[in-house]
Design a protein around this motif. Structure first.
Motif: not given
Length: 199
Positions: A3-25
């Motif tokens: 992992m090459r996040g800004e915090f090195g291989p021990e852990g990735l950064p987390v961003r609260p930017e994901l959205r779960h969307v229910i599609t028409d189907k």
């Protein structure tokens, strides 16, 4: 691949930017951010982060990697499995209306960040009282995630915080939340009443 996040291989950064969307189907779709937060490239590749048990993104241009979480997805403490592996948000409601509740971010069965939050539906006010992150887990986006999870509980509310340390790190942190009056608490009468009733 490491992992090459800004915090090195021990852990990735987390961003609260994901959205779960229910599609028409009726199926579930993830809405990913359109650009990299480091280089603004749109050359992104969605990835599943096995360690966090969450979706993530790799930037093909600069190599930055991060994990995503939907801040709206909060399990109530009464039904949450706090022994599960991965990253999860858990909400503990207040003992009384307009009282202090908590939102906790768990990673592999341990709390990595939590926020005390008070909401008043009558006055449409929200107050963030304390944000705590484990020292070894700081600067990975966990506090930003818990605060964002608090804010989505009252999207049209007036938000404020209790006292904020006057240092560059605290100022930079709260600059991420421009609609929150940092260090300017706005307790309403219902919050004060709930506070007085708390043993």
């Amino acid at each position: 691949m490491s992992m090459r996040g800004e915090f090195g291989p021990e852990g990735l950064p987390v961003r609260p930017e994901l959205r779960h969307v229910i599609t028409d189907k009726g199926s579930l779709r993830y809405d990913y951010p359109p650009t990299c937060p480091k280089c603004s490239s749109s050359d992104l590749r969605p990835q599943w982060r096995t360690v966090m048990r969450q979706p993530g993104v790799d930037c093909e241009s600069c190599g930055y990697q991060w994990c995503l979480i939907d801040p709206r997805q909060q399990a109530p403490i009464s039904t949450a499995d706090t022994t599960a592996i991965g990253l999860k948000l858990i909400a503990q409601p207040p003992p009384t209306t307009a009282g202090v509740g908590q939102i906790r971010l768990y990673l592999d069965q341990g709390i990595v960040s939590e926020v005390d939050v008070t909401l008043c539906g009558v006055c449409r006010r929200g107050l963030i009282e304390h944000v705590r992150t484990e020292p070894s887990q700081r600067r990975r986006g966990f506090a930003r995630t818990t605060v964002t999870a608090a804010l989505v509980r009252g999207p049209s509310y007036s938000w404020a915080t209790t006292t904020v340390n006057d240092d560059p790190i605290a100022r930079a942190f709260w600059a991420n939340f421009p609609r929150t009056a940092a260090g300017q608490p706005l307790w309403c009468e219902h919050m004060r009443t709930a506070w007085e009733r708390t043993p």
